[in-house]
Enzyme design. Structure first.
Site, PDB file in Angstrom:
ATOM      1  N   CYS A  35      17.127  22.600  57.619  1.00  0.00           N
ATOM      2  CA  CYS A  35      17.844  23.639  58.377  1.00  0.00           C
ATOM      3  C   CYS A  35      19.312  23.732  57.961  1.00  0.00           C
ATOM      4  O   CYS A  35      20.110  22.849  58.272  1.00  0.00           O
ATOM      5  CB  CYS A  35      17.715  23.321  59.866  1.00  0.00           C
ATOM      6  SG  CYS A  35      18.739  24.340  60.932  1.00  0.00           S
ATOM      7  N   CYS A  38      21.808  23.881  60.852  1.00  0.00           N
ATOM      8  CA  CYS A  38      21.940  22.549  61.466  1.00  0.00           C
ATOM      9  C   CYS A  38      23.019  21.746  60.744  1.00  0.00           C
ATOM     10  O   CYS A  38      23.830  21.061  61.384  1.00  0.00           O
ATOM     11  CB  CYS A  38      20.618  21.780  61.407  1.00  0.00           C
ATOM     12  SG  CYS A  38      19.270  22.562  62.322  1.00  0.00           S
TER      13      CYS A  38
END
Length: 111
Positions: A35, A38
């Site tokens: 991600c 993230c």
């Protein structure tokens, strides 16, 4: 410098998040290794962990390593933040957010 944000797992989630949230709020970041957002959010969470030390705990949970926990708490995408207090989710945000928005969310629950 070691991270201020420890990993929480399915094995210790109840103790480190649910039980701990009766002492002080616990923010959980649900994330995944692939991600990109993230990775962008993580330095901001590190900063908030330092700023709110003693008033709030921040943990991160890899949804790929603990899919049962992610499913139990309705995580549909990453990054997702959930703030626990007294054993329940009291606030939730999805996606990357500006520093000011994250700080305001945390201030609302640490006053």
């Amino acid at each position: 410098m070691p991270s201020r944000i420890p990993d929480v797992t399915a094995a210790d989630f109840v103790e480190r998040v649910i039980t701990a949230s009766f002492q002080q709020p616990v923010l959980v970041e649900y994330w995944a290794p692939w991600c990109g957002p993230c990775r962008l959010l993580f330095p901001l969470l590190e900063k908030m962990a330092q700023e709110f030390a003693g008033r709030l705990s921040i943990m991160k949970l890899d949804v790929e390593a603990a899919p049962d926990i992610a499913e139990r708490y309705g995580v549909r995408g990453v990054p997702q933040l959930q703030l626990f207090r007294d054993g329940v989710v009291v606030a939730e945000k999805s996606g990357l957010m500006p520093e000011a928005n994250l700080r305001e969310l945390l201030l609302q629950h640490t006053r």
